[in-house]
Scaffold this motif. Structure first.
Motif, mmCIF file in Angstrom:
data_model
loop_
_atom_site.group_PDB
_atom_site.id
_atom_site.type_symbol
_atom_site.label_atom_id
_atom_site.label_comp_id
_atom_site.label_asym_id
_atom_site.label_seq_id
_atom_site.Cartn_x
_atom_site.Cartn_y
_atom_site.Cartn_z
ATOM 1 N N GLU A 145 17.187 5.584 -5.502
ATOM 2 C CA GLU A 145 15.630 6.664 -5.041
ATOM 3 C C GLU A 145 14.114 6.334 -5.647
ATOM 4 O OE1 GLU A 145 14.670 9.552 -2.552
ATOM 5 O OE2 GLU A 145 17.115 8.638 -2.710
ATOM 6 N N THR A 146 14.007 5.780 -6.488
ATOM 7 C CA THR A 146 13.417 4.404 -7.372
ATOM 8 C C THR A 146 13.258 3.502 -6.675
ATOM 9 O OG1 THR A 146 13.891 5.932 -9.460
ATOM 10 C CG2 THR A 146 12.244 3.335 -9.579
ATOM 11 N N ALA A 147 13.659 3.003 -6.225
ATOM 12 C CA ALA A 147 13.738 1.874 -5.212
ATOM 13 C C ALA A 147 13.172 2.147 -4.271
ATOM 14 C CB ALA A 147 15.074 0.829 -5.311
ATOM 15 N N ARG A 148 13.724 2.959 -3.738
ATOM 16 C CA ARG A 148 13.052 3.543 -2.016
ATOM 17 C C ARG A 148 11.843 3.329 -2.775
ATOM 18 N NH1 ARG A 148 16.867 7.431 0.461
ATOM 19 N NH2 ARG A 148 17.797 5.680 0.773
ATOM 20 N N ALA A 149 11.366 4.975 -3.105
ATOM 21 C CA ALA A 149 9.890 5.231 -3.890
ATOM 22 C C ALA A 149 8.683 3.844 -3.348
ATOM 23 C CB ALA A 149 9.678 6.403 -4.385
ATOM 24 N N ARG A 150 8.955 2.581 -4.221
ATOM 25 C CA ARG A 150 8.177 1.927 -4.613
ATOM 26 C C ARG A 150 8.816 0.773 -3.147
ATOM 27 N NH1 ARG A 150 4.471 -0.775 -6.051
ATOM 28 N NH2 ARG A 150 5.000 -3.095 -7.338
ATOM 29 N N ALA A 151 9.684 0.971 -2.497
ATOM 30 C CA ALA A 151 9.366 -0.239 -1.368
ATOM 31 C C ALA A 151 8.454 0.658 -0.286
ATOM 32 C CB ALA A 151 10.793 -0.108 -0.655
ATOM 33 N N ILE A 152 8.443 2.034 -0.324
ATOM 34 C CA ILE A 152 7.767 2.530 0.383
ATOM 35 C C ILE A 152 6.486 2.172 0.601
ATOM 36 C CG2 ILE A 152 6.912 5.169 1.195
ATOM 37 C CD1 ILE A 152 9.566 5.958 1.506
ATOM 38 N N GLN A 153 6.069 2.629 -0.792
ATOM 39 C CA GLN A 153 4.506 1.972 -1.403
ATOM 40 C C GLN A 153 3.996 0.986 -0.774
ATOM 41 O OE1 GLN A 153 4.051 1.672 -5.787
ATOM 42 N NE2 GLN A 153 2.000 2.267 -6.034
ATOM 43 N N MET A 154 5.192 -0.262 -1.220
ATOM 44 C CA MET A 154 4.846 -1.651 -0.562
ATOM 45 C C MET A 154 4.297 -1.871 1.081
ATOM 46 S SD MET A 154 7.489 -4.172 -3.204
ATOM 47 C CE MET A 154 9.108 -3.635 -2.518
ATOM 48 N N ALA A 155 5.363 -0.772 1.121
ATOM 49 C CA ALA A 155 5.334 -0.986 2.765
ATOM 50 C C ALA A 155 3.534 -0.603 3.272
ATOM 51 C CB ALA A 155 6.405 -0.047 3.187
ATOM 52 N N LEU A 156 4.255 0.478 2.766
ATOM 53 C CA LEU A 156 2.274 0.874 3.473
ATOM 54 C C LEU A 156 0.959 -0.057 2.952
ATOM 55 C CD1 LEU A 156 2.642 4.951 1.847
ATOM 56 C CD2 LEU A 156 3.059 4.282 4.352
ATOM 57 N N ARG A 157 1.208 -0.744 1.722
ATOM 58 C CA ARG A 157 0.233 -2.047 1.244
ATOM 59 C C ARG A 157 0.652 -2.426 1.952
ATOM 60 N NH1 ARG A 157 1.459 -2.585 -3.728
ATOM 61 N NH2 ARG A 157 -0.561 -1.881 -4.612
ATOM 62 N N ASP A 158 1.383 -3.191 2.952
ATOM 63 C CA ASP A 158 1.579 -4.426 3.920
ATOM 64 C C ASP A 158 0.624 -3.573 5.142
ATOM 65 O OD1 ASP A 158 2.133 -6.540 5.003
ATOM 66 O OD2 ASP A 158 3.680 -5.045 6.203
ATOM 67 N N ALA A 159 0.990 -2.136 5.461
ATOM 68 C CA ALA A 159 0.049 -1.646 6.084
ATOM 69 C C ALA A 159 -1.733 -1.561 6.286
ATOM 70 C CB ALA A 159 0.867 -0.228 6.941
ATOM 71 N N ALA A 160 -1.332 -0.941 5.096
ATOM 72 C CA ALA A 160 -2.924 -0.671 4.400
ATOM 73 C C ALA A 160 -3.660 -2.407 4.379
ATOM 74 C CB ALA A 160 -2.877 -0.423 3.250
ATOM 75 N N LYS A 161 -2.986 -3.261 4.306
ATOM 76 C CA LYS A 161 -3.650 -5.106 4.413
ATOM 77 C C LYS A 161 -3.595 -5.176 5.852
ATOM 78 C CE LYS A 161 -1.433 -7.514 0.739
ATOM 79 N NZ LYS A 161 -0.048 -8.531 0.242
ATOM 80 N N LYS A 162 -3.315 -5.379 6.322
ATOM 81 C CA LYS A 162 -3.414 -5.090 8.769
ATOM 82 C C LYS A 162 -4.536 -4.439 8.475
ATOM 83 C CE LYS A 162 1.610 -6.119 8.780
ATOM 84 N NZ LYS A 162 2.680 -6.123 9.541
ATOM 85 N N ILE A 163 -4.240 -3.353 8.326
ATOM 86 C CA ILE A 163 -5.543 -1.749 8.601
ATOM 87 C C ILE A 163 -6.751 -2.397 7.868
ATOM 88 C CG2 ILE A 163 -6.843 -0.417 8.526
ATOM 89 C CD1 ILE A 163 -4.024 0.766 8.039
ATOM 90 N N VAL A 164 -7.285 -3.340 7.373
ATOM 91 C CA VAL A 164 -8.394 -3.830 6.803
ATOM 92 C C VAL A 164 -8.258 -4.501 7.683
ATOM 93 C CG1 VAL A 164 -9.007 -4.807 4.609
ATOM 94 C CG2 VAL A 164 -8.280 -2.434 4.747
ATOM 95 N N GLN A 165 -7.808 -5.607 7.662
ATOM 96 C CA GLN A 165 -7.317 -7.250 8.557
ATOM 97 C C GLN A 165 -8.138 -6.360 9.612
ATOM 98 O OE1 GLN A 165 -4.134 -9.018 9.260
ATOM 99 N NE2 GLN A 165 -5.345 -11.206 9.650
ATOM 100 N N GLY A 166 -7.486 -5.743 10.660
ATOM 101 C CA GLY A 166 -7.808 -4.993 11.666
ATOM 102 C C GLY A 166 -8.879 -4.401 12.254
ATOM 103 N N THR A 167 -10.183 -4.282 11.045
ATOM 104 C CA THR A 167 -11.251 -3.225 10.776
ATOM 105 C C THR A 167 -11.831 -3.858 10.311
ATOM 106 O OG1 THR A 167 -10.326 -1.326 9.909
ATOM 107 C CG2 THR A 167 -12.494 -1.444 9.134
ATOM 108 N N THR A 168 -12.190 -5.127 9.731
ATOM 109 C CA THR A 168 -13.702 -6.212 9.392
ATOM 110 C C THR A 168 -12.713 -7.824 10.508
ATOM 111 O OG1 THR A 168 -11.700 -7.641 8.243
ATOM 112 C CG2 THR A 168 -13.169 -5.939 6.881
ATOM 113 N N GLU A 169 -11.528 -7.655 10.886
ATOM 114 C CA GLU A 169 -12.127 -9.058 12.020
ATOM 115 C C GLU A 169 -12.087 -8.694 12.744
ATOM 116 O OE1 GLU A 169 -8.767 -11.368 10.428
ATOM 117 O OE2 GLU A 169 -9.190 -11.323 8.682
ATOM 118 N N GLU A 170 -12.698 -7.337 13.763
ATOM 119 C CA GLU A 170 -12.146 -6.893 14.738
ATOM 120 C C GLU A 170 -13.532 -7.069 15.877
ATOM 121 O OE1 GLU A 170 -11.480 -5.079 18.789
ATOM 122 O OE2 GLU A 170 -10.522 -5.040 16.476
ATOM 123 N N TRP A 171 -14.528 -8.106 14.823
ATOM 124 C CA TRP A 171 -15.886 -8.788 16.092
ATOM 125 C C TRP A 171 -15.427 -10.052 15.983
ATOM 126 C CZ3 TRP A 171 -17.785 -4.043 15.946
ATOM 127 C CH2 TRP A 171 -17.496 -2.984 14.551
#
Length: 171
Positions: A145-171
């Motif tokens: 469960e600890t490994a799973r919770a940490r992996a969820i956080q890392m997957a959300l961080r990867d998604a957040a990076k892609k969201i920031v990239q999509g937001t700032t490089e949209e132009w």
């Protein structure tokens, strides 16, 4: 001395020719300077995922540096997001010789997030609804469960990076 000058000239010419067309600076729209992190909706059963994504979005926008993160009352743009799905996939397994039970060893977590960016007071969104997915891998260890919770956080961080990239490089 003549060979040295020819070498310096050749290196300078090479650097000049290879750097044509490149520039250093922000890729964000020049009129937009800041962003507010709006409500994050969690459509999954994963505890606290919306708070984690909200914090990770703020962190990734600050690391990117193109937009300043401000509170919603002062924001020129606001990003809203929704966690659609968080799923697990077994990557590889192992067979425990002692009891003969097959147990997965390597897992992948995939977080699917929708986001949109609005300008307060405008009818149409600045960036209409888009979907990104973040992934992370983890291994079965003593505390799954600890490994799973940490992996969820890392997957959300990867998604957040892609969201920031999509937001700032949209132009």
């Amino acid at each position: 001395m003549k060979k040295y000058l020819i070498f310096v000239f050749a290196v300078g010419l090479t650097l000049f020719c290879t750097s044509c067309g490149y520039h250093i600076g922000s890729t964000m729209h020049p009129q937009i300077k800041n962003i507010g992190i709006g409500k994050v909706i969690n459509d999954t059963a994963i505890y606290n995922a919306s708070v984690q994504l909200q914090q990770l979005l703020a962190e990734q926008f600050m690391l990117d540096g193109d937009l300043k993160v401000v509170n919603l009352g002062n924001a020129q743009t606001i990003i809203y997001s929704r966690i659609v799905n968080i799923g697990y996939t077994m990557i590889s397994g192992r067979n425990n010789i002692d009891d003969g039970i097959y147990k997965p060893a390597d897992w992948e977590v995939r977080a699917v997030v929708e986001y949109s960016v609005i300008l307060p007071g405008e009818r149409d969104p600045l960036i209409s609804k888009r979907t990104v997915s973040g992934t992370a891998f983890f291994r079965q260890q003593a505390d799954l469960e600890t490994a799973r919770a940490r992996a969820i956080q890392m997957a959300l961080r990867d998604a957040a990076k892609k969201i920031v990239q999509g937001t700032t490089e949209e132009w």
